[in-house]
Structures are given as C-alpha cells and as structure tokens.
Design an enzyme around this catalytic site. Structure first.
Site, mmCIF file in Angstrom:
data_model
loop_
_atom_site.group_PDB
_atom_site.id
_atom_site.type_symbol
_atom_site.label_atom_id
_atom_site.label_comp_id
_atom_site.label_asym_id
_atom_site.label_seq_id
_atom_site.Cartn_x
_atom_site.Cartn_y
_atom_site.Cartn_z
ATOM 1 N N ILE A 123 31.903 63.925 -68.707
ATOM 2 C CA ILE A 123 30.940 62.997 -69.310
ATOM 3 C C ILE A 123 30.886 63.242 -70.815
ATOM 4 C CG2 ILE A 123 28.536 62.276 -69.364
ATOM 5 C CD1 ILE A 123 28.330 63.136 -66.424
ATOM 6 N N HIS A 171 26.005 54.242 -76.639
ATOM 7 C CA HIS A 171 26.869 53.089 -76.382
ATOM 8 C C HIS A 171 26.165 52.034 -75.531
ATOM 9 C CE1 HIS A 171 30.605 54.695 -78.079
ATOM 10 N NE2 HIS A 171 30.164 55.870 -77.681
#
Length: 333
Positions: free
Chosen positions: A333, A49
């Site tokens: 995460i 990302h």
C-alpha cells in the site's frame, strides 16, 4: 496477552491502531524505529489521490475512493493539515488525450465524484503556468494535499489515548505459533497476541514469510524529490500530474500544506529498502520531466532534496488478506 499486535508504525499500521483502539480489545503497535512514521509515511508526495487510476474491481479502486473520503473526515476531526486542491492530469498530445478518456471512464466506474475532461483553455485558466503545449487535462476535484507525517502521528496518538500500547525499537525478527495465537520476538523481548496485522511496509514480505509461504515480494522503489522555497509555492494551485504513458506516470508538481512547492518523484527499484539516498542522475531525471508540464519551475529555489521508499509489490493491487489463521497482511500500500 494482547488481542491484536500490529507490526509497523507507518500510515497503514497507525490507521489500524486508530480504528481498533475504539473497540474492546487490547492492541499493541510494534515499530522497529525509535519513533513512528519514520518510513514511507514521512517521505512522499503528500497527495490524497482521487481514485481514477486503479483498475475497476481491485481493492485499490475501492479503497482509494473510500479512503479519500474517510481521510478527509479523520483529518478534520484530528486537526491535521489538509487542503482541497484538486488535481489535473495534463495531456501533451493526442495520444495522451485518449489516455485521459480511459482514465475518465475508469474513474467514473470507480465512483470518483466530479471528474471532468478539460480543454487547453480551461487548463490554462486554472493554471496559467502549465505548459502552453497542453492539449487538455483530467480534472479531479476530490484530490487533496495533506501532511502525512502529522496524519499518522495524530492517529497513533488517539490510539494510545484510547488504550493502545506503543512499543518502539521492537523489530520483529521471529514469530512462533502458539496455542492461542502468536509469539513475536525482537530477539530480547516477546509479545503474545491472538491476532497479528502485518503492516510492515517494505519489510512486509519478510514478515509474511516468518509465518506463511511466500505469496508476494516487495520491490522497494525509491522516489526522489525537490522541495522548493515558499517563493515558488504559488507556481501552481493544484496537483499537476503528467499523463501516464510508456515511460511511466512522470513526475508531479504540487503545492504543499506549508506553502512550498514539491516536485517529483522518479521511480527506481533498489535492493536495499533502507537506501533513501538521492542521486545526481535521479534528480536530473525529475527536473527534466517536471518542466514538460510546468516549464517555469525555478529549481534555484530548492531548499531540500529527499527520497522516500515505496512498498511496491509483485501483486498489482493492495494486499489485504489472511496469509494464515489470525495473521492478516496489510501490504503493498
């Protein structure tokens, strides 16, 4: 005694091992499965990302951008499959365009380079197979695709070559405080270390609770996917995201580093963190949402369905902090 014991051989644990093995410390990586990268690392969207989505000031905002640049460098050094594709967040109505403006401002505050708002003509010029109803899109040139399983393996391999010890089939079931650190047990053997890093993914809250008071809960969230044959691999050349809205972030349509097309995921919370089964309803949802942005996807070319489990948590950010003396959580995460 080890200096550092890392619990969890997924992407986060392998990255910690990769970095620590460059230092003058004795490191052991503990993985409960019979190999590393067997959880979320091997079953995900394989997207690197850009970092425009997290709210400014969060760890996620800071580390998405920094991690994108670092990952690009590491993958180049370790010959890991990586492709700079960029991504488009597609708007389908005027409300979506307002959301894209917010994402643009948020991304720029986070330090994401090269962000641009495109109109419908620019989107169609880049991606002719995107729906004709697209109003515009947010272009993020630093987004990329990667082979995440290969990435984790490469970092673990280098760590082991640099002296890190890997112990597989070692599920940490008990942790006791010692005079010098901690004793970690799988019910048969015990490992002692001065410091512990909890990178246990969907089990990170359970590991935390062996040492400290509960401070977060992992909400195992399954995502289901279609993997299409290479004849569909050129359907799009970039990662196509849907604009986040009331129904969530939608599903993505993206190429893979092997030349296939990946479509998904949905997001369903499940009680069992090991339940990565596909469902007819879940796959139908993925198909229904995907054609909103790329209507021509030929799902008859599907060669594999799979599901991955995300370690979402009740904390709306990455969790990187000491829960106790010498006990560091690297979670959510």
């Amino acid at each position: 005694m080890y200096d550092v014991a890392i619990i969890g051989g997924g992407m986060a644990g392998c990255a910690c091992a990769y970095r620590l093995a460059r230092c003058r410390v004795r490191v052991v990586l503990l993985e409960k499965e019979n190999d590393i990268c067997m959880g979320a690392t091997r079953a995900n969207s394989a997207i690197m990302h850009a970092g425009y989505d997290p709210h400014p000031g969060t760890l996620m905002a800071k580390l998405n951008v920094k991690g994108n640049a670092m990952s690009r460098e590491i993958c180049k050094k370790l010959h890991v499959s990586w492709k700079d594709t960029g991504s488009l967040v597609v708007a389908l109505n005027d409300e979506d365009m307002d959301t894209l403006q917010d994402l643009l401002e948020r991304g720029r505050e986070n330090g994401v380079p090269g962000l641009e708002l495109w109109d419908a003509a620019q989107v169609r010029a880049k991606e002719p197979n995107v729906t004709e109803t697209a109003k515009g899109a947010l272009w993020a040139p630093t987004a990329a695709i990667v082979n995440p399983w290969e990435f984790g393996l490469a970092m673990a391999e280098v760590a082991v070559q640099n002296g890190c010890e890997l112990r597989r089939r070692f599920p940490v079931e008990k942790i006791e405080k010692t005079a010098e650190g901690y004793a970690l047990s799988d019910g048969k053997d015990t490992v002692e270390a001065r410091y512990v890093i909890n990178a246990a993914g969907v089990y990170a809250d359970r590991v935390n609770n062996l040492v400290a008071a509960p401070s977060f809960t992992v909400e195992p969230t399954v995502g289901e996917y279609y993997l299409l044959d290479k004849c569909e691999g050129n359907r799009v050349s970039t990662v196509i995201f849907q604009c986040p809205g009331k129904e969530g972030k939608g599903v993505l349509v993206a190429p893979t580093v092997h030349g296939n097309l990946i479509v998904g995921p949905n997001a369903v919370v499940r009680r069992d963190p090991d339940d990565t089964s596909d469902t007819a309803a879940g796959l139908a949802e993925v198909r229904q949402k995907a054609v909103r942005t790329v209507p021509g996807v030929d799902f008859r070319q599907n060669i594999r369905n799979f599901a991955g489990m995300r370690a979402n948590s009740t904390v709306d950010d990455f969790i990187i902090d000491f829960a106790a003396a010498h006990f560091l959580n690297v979670a959510g995460i």
